[in-house]
Design a protein around this motif. Structure first.
Motif, PDB file in Angstrom:
ATOM      1  N   ALA A  65       0.812  -1.215   0.000  1.00 29.18           N
ATOM      2  CA  ALA A  65       0.000   0.000   0.000  1.00 29.18           C
ATOM      3  C   ALA A  65       0.850   1.271   0.000  1.00 29.18           C
ATOM      4  O   ALA A  65       0.334   2.358  -0.229  1.00 29.18           O
ATOM      5  N   TRP A  66       2.141   1.137   0.267  1.00 32.72           N
ATOM      6  CA  TRP A  66       3.019   2.310   0.375  1.00 32.72           C
ATOM      7  C   TRP A  66       3.514   2.711  -0.999  1.00 32.72           C
ATOM      8  O   TRP A  66       3.874   1.854  -1.806  1.00 32.72           O
ATOM      9  N   ASP A  67       3.559   3.998  -1.261  1.00 32.61           N
ATOM     10  CA  ASP A  67       4.152   4.509  -2.497  1.00 32.61           C
ATOM     11  C   ASP A  67       5.667   4.377  -2.358  1.00 32.61           C
ATOM     12  O   ASP A  67       6.292   5.127  -1.604  1.00 32.61           O
ATOM     13  N   GLN A  68       6.245   3.412  -3.058  1.00 32.76           N
ATOM     14  CA  GLN A  68       7.669   3.117  -2.911  1.00 32.76           C
ATOM     15  C   GLN A  68       8.564   4.271  -3.388  1.00 32.76           C
ATOM     16  O   GLN A  68       9.727   4.347  -3.011  1.00 32.76           O
ATOM     17  N   ASP A  69       8.008   5.184  -4.181  1.00 31.03           N
ATOM     18  CA  ASP A  69       8.769   6.362  -4.602  1.00 31.03           C
ATOM     19  C   ASP A  69       8.885   7.383  -3.472  1.00 31.03           C
ATOM     20  O   ASP A  69       9.681   8.309  -3.557  1.00 31.03           O
ATOM     21  N   ARG A  70       8.090   7.225  -2.413  1.00 28.07           N
ATOM     22  CA  ARG A  70       8.104   8.177  -1.300  1.00 28.07           C
ATOM     23  C   ARG A  70       8.754   7.632  -0.041  1.00 28.07           C
ATOM     24  O   ARG A  70       9.082   8.391   0.854  1.00 28.07           O
ATOM     25  N   ILE A  71       8.943   6.327   0.054  1.00 27.39           N
ATOM     26  CA  ILE A  71       9.365   5.720   1.323  1.00 27.39           C
ATOM     27  C   ILE A  71      10.743   6.218   1.788  1.00 27.39           C
ATOM     28  O   ILE A  71      11.012   6.287   2.980  1.00 27.39           O
ATOM     29  N   GLU A  72      11.588   6.609   0.853  1.00 30.11           N
ATOM     30  CA  GLU A  72      12.900   7.154   1.217  1.00 30.11           C
ATOM     31  C   GLU A  72      12.955   8.670   1.007  1.00 30.11           C
ATOM     32  O   GLU A  72      14.026   9.259   1.029  1.00 30.11           O
ATOM     33  N   PHE A 105       2.479   8.621   7.858  1.00 33.97           N
ATOM     34  CA  PHE A 105       1.941   7.850   8.976  1.00 33.97           C
ATOM     35  C   PHE A 105       0.628   7.240   8.522  1.00 33.97           C
ATOM     36  O   PHE A 105      -0.270   7.944   8.065  1.00 33.97           O
ATOM     37  N   LYS A 106       0.516   5.912   8.620  1.00 33.60           N
ATOM     38  CA  LYS A 106      -0.664   5.186   8.157  1.00 33.60           C
ATOM     39  C   LYS A 106      -1.195   4.296   9.270  1.00 33.60           C
ATOM     40  O   LYS A 106      -0.467   3.931  10.182  1.00 33.60           O
ATOM     41  N   VAL A 107      -2.472   3.927   9.142  1.00 31.72           N
ATOM     42  CA  VAL A 107      -3.107   3.038  10.095  1.00 31.72           C
ATOM     43  C   VAL A 107      -3.813   1.927   9.325  1.00 31.72           C
ATOM     44  O   VAL A 107      -4.555   2.192   8.381  1.00 31.72           O
ATOM     45  N   MET A 108      -3.552   0.694   9.749  1.00 33.71           N
ATOM     46  CA  MET A 108      -4.247  -0.472   9.215  1.00 33.71           C
ATOM     47  C   MET A 108      -5.399  -0.761  10.167  1.00 33.71           C
ATOM     48  O   MET A 108      -5.195  -0.942  11.373  1.00 33.71           O
ATOM     49  N   LEU A 109      -6.606  -0.801   9.626  1.00 39.33           N
ATOM     50  CA  LEU A 109      -7.810  -1.033  10.413  1.00 39.33           C
ATOM     51  C   LEU A 109      -8.225  -2.486  10.251  1.00 39.33           C
ATOM     52  O   LEU A 109      -8.279  -3.005   9.134  1.00 39.33           O
ATOM     53  N   LEU A 110      -8.494  -3.153  11.374  1.00 41.60           N
ATOM     54  CA  LEU A 110      -8.729  -4.597  11.361  1.00 41.60           C
ATOM     55  C   LEU A 110     -10.090  -4.983  11.922  1.00 41.60           C
ATOM     56  O   LEU A 110     -10.597  -4.348  12.847  1.00 41.60           O
ATOM     57  N   SER A 111     -10.622  -6.071  11.376  1.00 36.74           N
ATOM     58  CA  SER A 111     -11.845  -6.668  11.902  1.00 36.74           C
ATOM     59  C   SER A 111     -11.483  -7.522  13.113  1.00 36.74           C
ATOM     60  O   SER A 111     -10.301  -7.731  13.422  1.00 36.74           O
ATOM     61  N   SER A 127      -9.560  -3.472  15.984  1.00 38.07           N
ATOM     62  CA  SER A 127      -8.194  -3.170  16.411  1.00 38.07           C
ATOM     63  C   SER A 127      -7.506  -2.415  15.284  1.00 38.07           C
ATOM     64  O   SER A 127      -8.052  -2.273  14.184  1.00 38.07           O
ATOM     65  N   MET A 128      -6.286  -1.963  15.565  1.00 38.05           N
ATOM     66  CA  MET A 128      -5.537  -1.215  14.551  1.00 38.05           C
ATOM     67  C   MET A 128      -4.046  -1.444  14.710  1.00 38.05           C
ATOM     68  O   MET A 128      -3.563  -1.812  15.784  1.00 38.05           O
ATOM     69  N   ILE A 129      -3.351  -1.227  13.606  1.00 38.08           N
ATOM     70  CA  ILE A 129      -1.899  -1.319  13.588  1.00 38.08           C
ATOM     71  C   ILE A 129      -1.377  -0.036  12.961  1.00 38.08           C
ATOM     72  O   ILE A 129      -1.836   0.376  11.890  1.00 38.08           O
ATOM     73  N   LEU A 130      -0.440   0.584  13.634  1.00 43.32           N
ATOM     74  CA  LEU A 130       0.147   1.842  13.184  1.00 43.32           C
ATOM     75  C   LEU A 130       1.398   1.567  12.369  1.00 43.32           C
ATOM     76  O   LEU A 130       2.077   0.560  12.578  1.00 43.32           O
ATOM     77  N   ALA A 131       1.720   2.478  11.465  1.00 43.58           N
ATOM     78  CA  ALA A 131       2.982   2.369  10.724  1.00 43.58           C
ATOM     79  C   ALA A 131       3.406   3.749  10.237  1.00 43.58           C
ATOM     80  O   ALA A 131       2.570   4.589   9.904  1.00 43.58           O
ATOM     81  N   HIS A 132       4.684   3.951  10.256  1.00 45.99           N
ATOM     82  CA  HIS A 132       5.238   5.129   9.605  1.00 45.99           C
ATOM     83  C   HIS A 132       6.613   4.752   9.076  1.00 45.99           C
ATOM     84  O   HIS A 132       7.198   3.759   9.474  1.00 45.99           O
ATOM     85  N   ASN A 133       7.083   5.528   8.137  1.00 45.50           N
ATOM     86  CA  ASN A 133       8.390   5.237   7.549  1.00 45.50           C
ATOM     87  C   ASN A 133       9.434   6.227   8.047  1.00 45.50           C
ATOM     88  O   ASN A 133       9.114   7.323   8.488  1.00 45.50           O
ATOM     89  N   HIS A 173       2.992  -1.308  16.071  1.00 45.49           N
ATOM     90  CA  HIS A 173       3.410  -0.098  15.364  1.00 45.49           C
ATOM     91  C   HIS A 173       4.682  -0.473  14.627  1.00 45.49           C
ATOM     92  O   HIS A 173       5.654  -0.894  15.247  1.00 45.49           O
ATOM     93  N   LEU A 174       4.639  -0.355  13.319  1.00 41.32           N
ATOM     94  CA  LEU A 174       5.806  -0.690  12.501  1.00 41.32           C
ATOM     95  C   LEU A 174       6.496   0.571  12.020  1.00 41.32           C
ATOM     96  O   LEU A 174       5.834   1.538  11.638  1.00 41.32           O
ATOM     97  N   ILE A 175       7.828   0.542  12.062  1.00 40.92           N
ATOM     98  CA  ILE A 175       8.629   1.562  11.394  1.00 40.92           C
ATOM     99  C   ILE A 175       9.101   0.903  10.104  1.00 40.92           C
ATOM    100  O   ILE A 175       9.726  -0.162  10.135  1.00 40.92           O
ATOM    101  N   MET A 176       8.783   1.519   8.984  1.00 41.05           N
ATOM    102  CA  MET A 176       9.050   0.951   7.668  1.00 41.05           C
ATOM    103  C   MET A 176      10.249   1.644   7.010  1.00 41.05           C
ATOM    104  O   MET A 176      10.420   2.847   7.147  1.00 41.05           O
ATOM    105  N   THR A 177      11.027   0.868   6.320  1.00 44.27           N
ATOM    106  CA  THR A 177      12.043   1.404   5.414  1.00 44.27           C
ATOM    107  C   THR A 177      11.964   0.589   4.128  1.00 44.27           C
ATOM    108  O   THR A 177      11.243  -0.407   4.060  1.00 44.27           O
ATOM    109  N   ALA A 178      12.717   0.978   3.133  1.00 47.08           N
ATOM    110  CA  ALA A 178      12.726   0.243   1.871  1.00 47.08           C
ATOM    111  C   ALA A 178      13.322  -1.148   2.051  1.00 47.08           C
ATOM    112  O   ALA A 178      13.058  -2.045   1.252  1.00 47.08           O
TER     113      ALA A 178
END
Length: 156
Positions: A45-52, A57-63, A100-106, A139-144
């Protein structure tokens, strides 16, 4: 000259509707059971041209069954940070009737270690979610090249 006065009806208010509609059947939504699976779904779901380039900051929403209801971008910032409004995170979770939810940012720098600000915002959102019975699972910290999981590292 005659002036017109408008009467104000004190009982005239805007109608608020709460609704949630999906175009994806529950059985077709991805189910996440590990930080690796969460990373893979976020990475798609992440725009790989922007990750670096800029921090998002994104949130995954879960059932209740940990199926992904959706991913929402809460904020987009600069090369060294982004501002996260806790109210927007919880508004998205409530609107989607998330369990529930899961947080993420790069980190555009490629550094996987959480900053003190990362830890503080995680705890603020976690506490707000607790009140509304919408727990933060991770909560995930994302990198390429990889990710850091707060849950895997015992930070949640």
């Amino acid at each position: 000259m005659e002036t017109q006065e408008r009467k104000i009806d004190l009982f005239e208010v805007a109608e608020i509707k709460l609704s949630y509609s999906t175009k994806v059947k529950s059985s077709q939504r991805p189910r996440v059971a590990s930080s690796r699976q969460v990373y893979e779904v976020f990475a798609q779901a992440w725009d790989q041209d922007r990750i670096e380039f800029v921090e998002d900051f994104k949130v995954m929403l879960l059932s209740r069954a940990n199926r992904v209801l959706g991913i929402v971008t809460i904020s987009s910032g600069g090369t060294a940070g982004t501002v996260v409004d806790v109210k927007l995170v919880l508004a998205a979770a409530l609107k989607s009737a998330s369990s529930s939810m899961i947080l993420a940012h790069n980190h555009p720098s490629g550094n996987l270690l959480p900053s003190e600000q990362d830890k503080r915002i995680t705890q603020r959102i976690r506490k707000a979610g607790e009140i509304l019975d919408i727990p933060v699972l991770d909560h995930l910290i994302m990198t390429a090249e990889g990710y850091y999981s707060f849950a895997d590292e015992g930070e949640l």
